[in-house]
Enzyme design. Structure first.
Site, PDB file in Angstrom:
ATOM      1  N   ASN A 192       0.926  -1.718  -0.309  1.00  0.00           N
ATOM      2  CA  ASN A 192       0.346   0.029  -0.492  1.00  0.00           C
ATOM      3  C   ASN A 192       0.818   1.217  -0.171  1.00  0.00           C
ATOM      4  O   ASN A 192       0.586   2.687  -0.687  1.00  0.00           O
ATOM      5  CB  ASN A 192      -1.289   0.061   1.143  1.00  0.00           C
ATOM      6  CG  ASN A 192      -0.192  -0.371   2.529  1.00  0.00           C
ATOM      7  OD1 ASN A 192       0.608  -0.328   2.548  1.00  0.00           O
ATOM      8  ND2 ASN A 192      -1.187   0.016   3.735  1.00  0.00           N
ATOM      9  N   PRO A 216      10.258  -7.147  -0.673  1.00  0.00           N
ATOM     10  CA  PRO A 216       8.974  -6.662  -0.831  1.00  0.00           C
ATOM     11  C   PRO A 216       7.493  -7.264  -1.419  1.00  0.00           C
ATOM     12  O   PRO A 216       7.736  -8.157  -1.682  1.00  0.00           O
ATOM     13  CB  PRO A 216       9.154  -5.285  -2.530  1.00  0.00           C
ATOM     14  CG  PRO A 216      10.348  -6.064  -2.874  1.00  0.00           C
ATOM     15  CD  PRO A 216      11.326  -7.117  -1.945  1.00  0.00           C
ATOM     16  N   GLU A 218       4.858  -8.513  -3.034  1.00  0.00           N
ATOM     17  CA  GLU A 218       4.474  -9.245  -4.414  1.00  0.00           C
ATOM     18  C   GLU A 218       4.223  -8.798  -5.677  1.00  0.00           C
ATOM     19  O   GLU A 218       4.262  -9.328  -6.565  1.00  0.00           O
ATOM     20  CB  GLU A 218       3.846 -10.805  -4.473  1.00  0.00           C
ATOM     21  CG  GLU A 218       4.262 -11.738  -3.419  1.00  0.00           C
ATOM     22  CD  GLU A 218       3.403 -11.619  -1.376  1.00  0.00           C
ATOM     23  OE1 GLU A 218       3.936 -10.808  -1.029  1.00  0.00           O
ATOM     24  OE2 GLU A 218       1.976 -11.340  -1.691  1.00  0.00           O
ATOM     25  N   THR A 273      -1.560  -8.689  10.565  1.00  0.00           N
ATOM     26  CA  THR A 273      -1.331  -8.602  12.111  1.00  0.00           C
ATOM     27  C   THR A 273      -1.073 -10.327  12.426  1.00  0.00           C
ATOM     28  O   THR A 273      -0.223 -10.794  12.675  1.00  0.00           O
ATOM     29  CB  THR A 273      -2.252  -8.527  13.190  1.00  0.00           C
ATOM     30  OG1 THR A 273      -2.761  -7.422  13.627  1.00  0.00           O
ATOM     31  CG2 THR A 273      -2.705  -8.978  14.432  1.00  0.00           C
ATOM     32  N   GLU A 293       4.437  -3.560  12.821  1.00  0.00           N
ATOM     33  CA  GLU A 293       3.778  -2.490  12.210  1.00  0.00           C
ATOM     34  C   GLU A 293       2.379  -2.862  11.723  1.00  0.00           C
ATOM     35  O   GLU A 293       2.696  -3.558  10.648  1.00  0.00           O
ATOM     36  CB  GLU A 293       4.241  -1.550  11.623  1.00  0.00           C
ATOM     37  CG  GLU A 293       5.315  -0.612  12.149  1.00  0.00           C
ATOM     38  CD  GLU A 293       5.025   0.131  13.226  1.00  0.00           C
ATOM     39  OE1 GLU A 293       3.841  -0.066  13.252  1.00  0.00           O
ATOM     40  OE2 GLU A 293       5.996   0.734  13.888  1.00  0.00           O
ATOM     41  N   ARG A 321      -7.778   8.273   1.950  1.00  0.00           N
ATOM     42  CA  ARG A 321      -6.375   8.037   1.246  1.00  0.00           C
ATOM     43  C   ARG A 321      -6.089   7.519   0.814  1.00  0.00           C
ATOM     44  O   ARG A 321      -6.398   5.774   1.265  1.00  0.00           O
ATOM     45  CB  ARG A 321      -5.828   8.838   2.499  1.00  0.00           C
ATOM     46  CG  ARG A 321      -4.068   8.412   2.307  1.00  0.00           C
ATOM     47  CD  ARG A 321      -3.668   8.864   4.070  1.00  0.00           C
ATOM     48  NE  ARG A 321      -2.031   8.574   3.449  1.00  0.00           N
ATOM     49  CZ  ARG A 321      -1.203   8.159   4.598  1.00  0.00           C
ATOM     50  NH1 ARG A 321      -1.933   7.602   5.792  1.00  0.00           N
ATOM     51  NH2 ARG A 321      -0.054   7.952   4.467  1.00  0.00           N
ATOM     52  N   CYS A 327      -3.026   1.554   7.114  1.00  0.00           N
ATOM     53  CA  CYS A 327      -3.537   1.347   8.257  1.00  0.00           C
ATOM     54  C   CYS A 327      -4.100   2.164   9.227  1.00  0.00           C
ATOM     55  O   CYS A 327      -4.651   1.915  10.916  1.00  0.00           O
ATOM     56  CB  CYS A 327      -2.460   0.372   9.110  1.00  0.00           C
ATOM     57  SG  CYS A 327      -1.170   0.818   8.890  1.00  0.00           S
ATOM     58  N   SER A 483       1.142  11.635   9.356  1.00  0.00           N
ATOM     59  CA  SER A 483       1.955  11.249   9.464  1.00  0.00           C
ATOM     60  C   SER A 483       3.526  12.135   8.438  1.00  0.00           C
ATOM     61  O   SER A 483       2.960  12.936   7.617  1.00  0.00           O
ATOM     62  CB  SER A 483       2.156   9.899   7.898  1.00  0.00           C
ATOM     63  OG  SER A 483       0.812   9.012   8.389  1.00  0.00           O
ATOM     64  N   GLU A 500       8.769   3.887  14.097  1.00  0.00           N
ATOM     65  CA  GLU A 500       9.159   3.544  13.674  1.00  0.00           C
ATOM     66  C   GLU A 500       8.956   5.619  13.187  1.00  0.00           C
ATOM     67  O   GLU A 500       7.907   5.972  13.525  1.00  0.00           O
ATOM     68  CB  GLU A 500       8.248   3.973  12.161  1.00  0.00           C
ATOM     69  CG  GLU A 500       8.755   2.301  12.555  1.00  0.00           C
ATOM     70  CD  GLU A 500       8.838   0.694  10.944  1.00  0.00           C
ATOM     71  OE1 GLU A 500       7.505   1.627   9.706  1.00  0.00           O
ATOM     72  OE2 GLU A 500       9.531  -0.347  10.628  1.00  0.00           O
TER      73      GLU A 500
HETATM   74  C1  SIN Z   1       0.429   2.392   6.644  1.00  0.00           C
HETATM   75  O1  SIN Z   1      -0.450   1.870   6.181  1.00  0.00           O
HETATM   76  O2  SIN Z   1       0.613   1.346   7.065  1.00  0.00           O
HETATM   77  C2  SIN Z   1       1.046   3.620   6.748  1.00  0.00           C
HETATM   78  C3  SIN Z   1       0.423   4.717   6.127  1.00  0.00           C
HETATM   79  C4  SIN Z   1       1.751   5.647   6.721  1.00  0.00           C
HETATM   80  O3  SIN Z   1       2.343   5.861   7.214  1.00  0.00           O
HETATM   81  O4  SIN Z   1       1.383   7.566   7.175  1.00  0.00           O
END
Ligand code: SIN
Length: 522
Positions: A192, A216, A218, A273, A293, A321, A327, A483, A500
């Site tokens: 994503n 990375p 697939e 998860t 994450e 978005r 996530c 973010s 992160e």
């Molecule tokens: C994600 O969806 O894993 C990352 C989203 C982000 O870094 O804002």
């Protein structure tokens, strides 16, 4: 450089489109969806072989990369197996001592060069993101800026890895706490954000003095391989950054090597998860460090005191978005009774005005396809489950073709519905009505995951109270896009382990060593 969000703040591109967009839920594909777009086979950064030990290497076979908007093949990429993965781990291990010994300044300079190259090639990189993930070009450009910002940030942080000199209880001793790189890190990343999720991890790892093997997703190997090309151009030494792309079929075997090989000291994963738990179990045998994450199920709470226009624009940004495929996307909208009707009405109108489905390469598109049919099926299953339990579809609710799903607004949603129990990862916006703050918090926290949460209120005490009580790792108060590399990104509960970005992100790739200098003459 100013704060870079994964999507443009306030989505200026959405505003630009207001005049010419068809309503969401229009019965058939828009002209943009019928037009054909293709990735030029001579695209400047298109690389299709694995990158191991500073060399481009072919595997015995290749797998197709598809444009999710059309289903057409855009490239064939080397399909690495366990042998290539092991070769990459060995290369990273061999490169480790000299990369570790490089000075922080030397590592910093190379990361900065890599950042400069990403910035210089942002359009070519964005095109790859759009064609392999389906993301609209404007969002892909934002993603590249976001990806680059992690290299910039960690090029700076590389020079700030300080240890401690600790006051000793004994006169003849000195106590030092040193920070040292953990060693080889396996980096497993999602489709994503095919560029930014790599740099967020690899920027920190390389800054700390670790070497890496990246696997990375697939669906999206091209962005990773383009990053390898630019890493090479930046002068990152052979073996420090390796990329082993592989198909869905080979993923378990490659994952097994990356998570169990004794030469690997650390794994870092972004994804579901369920997969995270599998990787953690594999890594447990050799007691590797792990950063995870994982999934989210973000509540978006709108209290009566909220500025309704702000809440609507935050909801649009946070939900749509990447067509809801992030996530941190809001997954459950909890709206207090006093503001419910106004919020729902304005939100529906904003969806009509601002959202347009199409191929990501069309400049008018704000909503691309979902990554594949399975992702679309999941959204539609949640919609039909909700409707069968009494929800009402106010906008959308259908698949147009392929994996294009209409942005969907559901009301009369209750907590027994599937969409309030599991992450959607798609453009479905379910609205639940609540009466009290306590009730909203109970629903919001009733989840085994806790990544992001959003609160809209103009009552300062409520903002604090609710932010503290929400069981999540990231809270947006009157803000839907959060973010940025300066802030810590990570979840609580089953949303993962570690953080992160931020000044703490680099710690995930460092370990503390206690050094005692004893028997000194007082
Ligand atoms: C994600 O969806 O894993 C990352 C989203 C982000 O870094 O804002």
């Amino acid at each position: 450089m100013s704060v870079v969000c994964a999507s443009h703040a306030r989505h200026p591109f959405l505003l630009l489109l207001l005049r010419r967009l068809p309503r969401v839920g229009s019965p058939g594909p828009s002209p943009a969806m019928r037009r054909s777009y293709s990735l030029d086979a001579s695209a400047p950064l298109l690389r299709t072989r694995a990158y191991v030990d500073g060399r481009w290497v072919s595997a015995a076979s290749a797998f197709p990369v598809l444009d999710p908007a059309t289903g057409q093949e855009i490239a064939r990429v080397s399909d690495c197996g366990p042998a290539e993965a092991k070769r990459a781990v060995d290369a990273a291990y061999r490169a480790s001592p000299s990369w570790k010994r490089a000075t922080a300044k030397e590592r910093s300079v190379l990361l900065r060069k890599w950042f400069d190259l990403l910035t210089r090639h942002k359009e070519d990189l964005a095109k790859l993101v759009t064609f392999e993930s389906g993301k609209p070009m404007k969002e892909s450009e934002s993603e590249i800026a976001y990806a680059a910002s992690f290299l910039e940030w960690f090029s700076e942080e590389a020079r700030r890895v300080y240890g401690d000199v600790v006051p000793s209880p004994l006169r003849d001793r000195k106590i030092f706490l040193l920070k040292q790189p953990v060693g080889v890190a396996s980096i497993i990343t999602p489709w994503n954000f095919p560029s930014a999720m790599i740099t967020r991890k690899v920027g920190a790892a390389l800054a700390a003095g670790c070497t890496v093997v990246v696997k990375p997703a697939e669906d999206t190997p091209l962005s990773a391989l383009a990053l390898a090309e630019l890493a090479e151009q930046a002068g990152i030494p052979a073996g420090v950054f390796n990329v082993v792309p592989c198909s869905r079929e080979k993923t378990p075997a490659v994952g097994q090597v990356l998570c169990t090989d004794p030469l690997v000291a650390k794994i870092s994963f972004t994804g579901s998860t369920a997969t995270g738990k599998v990787l953690l179990k594999m890594a447990a045998d050799t007691v590797k460090k792990a950063s995870m994450e994982l999934g989210g199920h973000a509540p978006f709470i709108v209290f009566d005191s909220a500025d309704v226009d702000r809440a609507v624009s935050g909801a649009m940004a946070s939900k749509f978005r990447n067509s809801g495929q992030a996530c941190v996307c809001s997954n459950r909208f909890l709206v207090q009774s006093g503001i419910y009707e106004r919020f729902v009405d304005k939100l529906g109108r904003a969806m009509d005005a601002e959202l347009r489905l199409g191929h990501g390469a069309d400049p008018g598109t704000t909503q691309g396809p979902l990554i594949n049919q399975r992702a679309a099926d999941k959204v539609l299953q949640q919609v039909s489950d909700a409707v069968s339990r009494g929800a009402t579809v106010l906008r959308g609710g259908k698949r147009l073709h392929g994996s294009f799903v209409e942005p969907t607004l559901l009301v009369d949603v209750t907590t027994d519905m599937l969409c309030t129990k599991e992450e959607t990862f798609g453009p479905l916006l379910p609205v639940i009505r609540f009466s009290t703050e306590e009730e909203a918090l109970t629903v919001a926290n009733d989840s085994n995951v806790g990544l992001a949460g959003y609160v809209y209120s103009q009552d300062v005490s409520q903002m604090w109270r609710v932010s503290e009580l929400l069981e999540v790792g990231i809270v947006g108060v009157n803000e839907g896009l959060l973010s940025t590399p300066e802030a810590a990104f990570g979840g609580v509960k089953e949303s993962g382990l570690g953080s992160e970005g931020s000044r703490y992100g680099i710690d995930e790739y460092l370990e503390l060593k206690y050094m005692c200098l004893g028997n000194l003459q007082p």
